[in-house]
Design an enzyme around this catalytic site. Structure first.
Site, PDB file in Angstrom:
ATOM      1  N   LYS A 176       0.838  -1.211   0.000  1.00 42.58           N
ATOM      2  CA  LYS A 176       0.000   0.000   0.000  1.00 42.58           C
ATOM      3  C   LYS A 176       0.868   1.254   0.000  1.00 42.58           C
ATOM      4  O   LYS A 176       2.008   1.205   0.467  1.00 42.58           O
ATOM      5  CB  LYS A 176      -0.859   0.016   1.277  1.00 42.58           C
ATOM      6  CG  LYS A 176      -1.994  -0.972   1.300  1.00 42.58           C
ATOM      7  CD  LYS A 176      -2.789  -0.841   2.601  1.00 42.58           C
ATOM      8  CE  LYS A 176      -3.933  -1.845   2.654  1.00 42.58           C
ATOM      9  NZ  LYS A 176      -4.955  -1.615   1.627  1.00 42.58           N
TER      10      LYS A 176
ATOM     11  N   ARG B 219     -10.394 -11.464   1.993  1.00 43.51           N
ATOM     12  CA  ARG B 219     -11.227 -12.539   1.435  1.00 43.51           C
ATOM     13  C   ARG B 219     -10.525 -13.884   1.517  1.00 43.51           C
ATOM     14  O   ARG B 219     -11.165 -14.924   1.633  1.00 43.51           O
ATOM     15  CB  ARG B 219     -11.620 -12.161  -0.002  1.00 43.51           C
ATOM     16  CG  ARG B 219     -10.451 -11.965  -0.921  1.00 43.51           C
ATOM     17  CD  ARG B 219     -10.825 -11.167  -2.175  1.00 43.51           C
ATOM     18  NE  ARG B 219     -10.894  -9.725  -1.922  1.00 43.51           N
ATOM     19  CZ  ARG B 219     -11.202  -8.823  -2.839  1.00 43.51           C
ATOM     20  NH1 ARG B 219     -11.485  -9.180  -4.071  1.00 43.51           N
ATOM     21  NH2 ARG B 219     -11.252  -7.539  -2.533  1.00 43.51           N
TER      22      ARG B 219
HETATM   23  N1  BES Z   1      -8.132  -3.723   4.483  1.00 42.88           N
HETATM   24  C1  BES Z   1      -8.270  -3.321   3.129  1.00 42.88           C
HETATM   25  C2  BES Z   1      -9.540  -2.543   2.851  1.00 42.88           C
HETATM   26  C3  BES Z   1      -9.650  -1.198   3.487  1.00 42.88           C
HETATM   27  C4  BES Z   1      -9.192  -0.083   2.829  1.00 42.88           C
HETATM   28  C5  BES Z   1     -10.254  -1.047   4.691  1.00 42.88           C
HETATM   29  C6  BES Z   1      -9.322   1.158   3.388  1.00 42.88           C
HETATM   30  C7  BES Z   1     -10.389   0.196   5.280  1.00 42.88           C
HETATM   31  C8  BES Z   1      -9.927   1.297   4.618  1.00 42.88           C
HETATM   32  C9  BES Z   1      -8.281  -4.549   2.221  1.00 42.88           C
HETATM   33  O1  BES Z   1      -7.512  -5.616   2.634  1.00 42.88           O
HETATM   34  C10 BES Z   1      -7.766  -4.118   0.897  1.00 42.88           C
HETATM   35  O2  BES Z   1      -6.604  -3.787   0.830  1.00 42.88           O
HETATM   36  N2  BES Z   1      -8.609  -4.107  -0.123  1.00 42.88           N
HETATM   37  C11 BES Z   1      -8.230  -3.690  -1.406  1.00 42.88           C
HETATM   38  C12 BES Z   1      -8.766  -4.690  -2.403  1.00 42.88           C
HETATM   39  C13 BES Z   1      -8.202  -4.536  -3.785  1.00 42.88           C
HETATM   40  C14 BES Z   1      -6.729  -4.914  -3.793  1.00 42.88           C
HETATM   41  C15 BES Z   1      -8.970  -5.411  -4.725  1.00 42.88           C
HETATM   42  C16 BES Z   1      -8.828  -2.310  -1.660  1.00 42.88           C
HETATM   43  O3  BES Z   1      -9.938  -2.032  -1.204  1.00 42.88           O
HETATM   44  O4  BES Z   1      -8.148  -1.497  -2.269  1.00 42.88           O
HETATM   45 MN    MN Z   2      -5.499  -5.432   1.975  1.00 44.32          MN
END
Ligand code: BES
Ligand code: MN
Ligand code: ZN
Length: 482
Positions: free
Chosen positions: A261, A335
């Site tokens: 990230k 997931r």
């Molecule tokens: N934990 C994150 C989602 C999230 C993002 C929660 C911001 C709270 C605030 C999750 O694991 C994630 O990284 N999701 C990705 C999925 C994508 C890679 C398909 C996302 O939402 O960007």
């Molecule tokens: Mn994630």
């Protein structure tokens, strides 16, 4: 904070501050207030707070008139918020004891008890100087001499308030302190105190079972994973034949893994176990309130790190269900851990499932930070959850999880991919991934990525985790009908 009922007449209640609620257009019958109304200082507008000293005829040292807004909008959820606002206002004003004057109704008693506990709570554990955030020691609910017994309602409000604060505390632990095993310790300590069964599956056990998706996520971290399982069994009499499974995402920190990230706001990814914390808190409340249904909680706990043994984009893992997943993005890890936990819940005999997960940024794009997204494969189960949420004042919005979203998750080399090919509908494609593993068991998925914490302090709540989902879970179990 200690909360009790007080049946004495209002004017006799000796306390630092007596709180009375005034609705718009419905003036309270307290003579001393008229002067303030005439001056336009007391209008009943929601959130308006007027603190008066030495009001004639009252034993209380001060009287706080709290505006309760329009009568047609007033309900238990509004009162819960107002109780929090009042408590947060009075905390910094040398009020050790506070009395709330309310109508003798169960819903209102619960709401004030809960709201006061939530508002009083501070996440100042790691501060050396905590004098800025004094807590209120005693709260009494002045309900008058008339009416039904309200002890059970008070108890339920206290149970829910305390469980929520426990969940908020656990959720807010910094990620250097809170790794998966530490989360498991919190669960074990709580379970022992509450009289719940608790089992923690370690890496070896999960390898034996074949939880390849969960284990794949854990690979990049030195902190070993844990699958936390808590069990509640009701007394045989009046017991439902259903078995509810509560699954909570427990990523103690989500760096994204190799699909790392950006730095901005990455600290917030310590909150990626808020679903797990809400489930933990719900189980504490369930143990105390003793609903008529068996409930098993499962919290898959991992740290998603980009270590040298971390899984790579392109890896193919085998899930507990036997299906294979192509991991095209290691940041879509929620997931991956949930699918194995959901499969395991089914193997343990759960007949109905609900999960809570900070799963996608996309849900916050769709709904903002106001609503939790609810996805389901079963309209009956969805209705149960929506109803429970409405009763508890938690905002849920039904979101789609059609077959077409599943088609977007096709993989060239495995049974399913962990991300979709397209850019849009990320919350629904994530839900479609989970549905693949939940089917055919009736299931609701709550995407709480927008609602699990507040970025700024609110008048009724400190900055940080909200424990969203907890009250819905508890209500669902308490009011279960076959
Ligand atoms: N934990 C994150 C989602 C999230 C993002 C929660 C911001 C709270 C605030 C999750 O694991 C994630 O990284 N999701 C990705 C999925 C994508 C890679 C398909 C996302 O939402 O960007
Ligand atoms: Mn994630
Ligand atoms: Zn995550």
């Amino acid at each position: 904070m200690k909360i009790t009922l007080d049946r004495r007449p209002l004017h006799e209640i000796d306390t630092d501050v007596l709180v009375v609620f005034e609705l718009e257009g419905k003036p309270l019958e307290i003579t001393a207030l008229q002067e303030f109304r005439d001056a336009g200082e007391i209008t009943g507008k929601s959130g308006e707070l007027t603190l008066l000293h030495r009001v004639p005829g009252f034993a209380a040292k001060r009287v706080l008139v709290a505006g309760a807004g329009k009568p047609e909008k007033f309900d238990a959820a509004v009162l819960r918020g107002l109780a929090g606002v009042v408590v947060r206002h009075l905390k910094t004003r040398a009020a050790g004891s506070v009395a709330f004057a309310i109508e003798p109704a169960a819903g209102l008693v619960m709401a004030v008890a809960e709201g006061a506990l939530l508002g009083d709570f501070e996440l100042d554990h790691f501060k050396s100087d905590r004098s800025g955030s004094k807590n209120i020691e005693t709260v009494v609910l002045a309900v008058g001499a008339e009416g039904q017994p309200l002890e059970a309602a008070l108890e339920r409000g206290v149970v829910l308030g305390e469980a929520s604060n426990f969940a908020r505390q656990v959720a807010n632990e910094p990620p250097n302190v809170q790794n998966p095993m530490r989360l498991a310790e919190h669960a074990r300590t709580m379970a022992t105190a509450a009289g719940l069964g608790c089992e923690v599956l370690d890496q070896k056990k999960m390898e034996e079972l074949g939880m390849g998706a969960l284990l794949g996520v854990a690979m990049g971290s030195d902190a070993p994973p844990a699958l936390i399982i808590l069990r509640y069994q009701p007394a045989v009499k009046g017991k439902s034949s259903a078995h509810l499974g509560l699954v909570g995402k427990g990523v103690t920190f989500d760096t994204g893994g190799i699909s790392i990230k950006p730095a901005e706001n990455m600290d917030k990814m310590k909150y990626d176990m808020c679903g797990g914390a809400a489930v933990l808190g719900a189980m504490q409340a369930i143990a105390r309130l003793k609903p008529p249904i068996a409930v098993t909680a499962l919290i898959p706990a991992v740290e998603n790190m980009p270590g040298s043994r971390a899984q790579r984009p392109g890896d193919i893992v085998k899930t507990l269900s036997g299906k294979t997943v192509e991991v095209l993005n290691t940041d879509a890890e929620g997931r991956l851990i949930l699918c194995d936990a959901i499969t395991y819940a089914k193997q343990l005999g759960c007949t109905h499932l609900v999960d809570a997960a900070t799963l996608t940024g996309a849900i916050a794009v769709a709904l903002g930070v106001l609503y939790t997204g609810a996805f389901s494969n079963d309209s009956g189960m969805l209705d149960r959850v929506l109803h429970a949420a409405r009763e508890e004042g938690e905002k849920l919005w039904h979101m789609p999880v059609d077959e077409e979203y599943r088609e977007m998750m096709k993989s060239a080399f495995a049974d399913i991919a962990n991300i979709s090919g397209g850019r849009y509908g990320g919350a629904s494609t994530a839900a479609a991934f989970l549905k693949e593993f939940a089917d055919p068991t009736p299931w609701v998925h709550l995407d709480i990525a927008g609602t699990a914490w507040v970025e700024e302090p609110k008048p009724h709540l400190a900055k940080g985790p909200t424990a969203v989902g907890l009250r819905t879970f508890v209500h669902l179990a308490e009011h279960w009908r076959d």
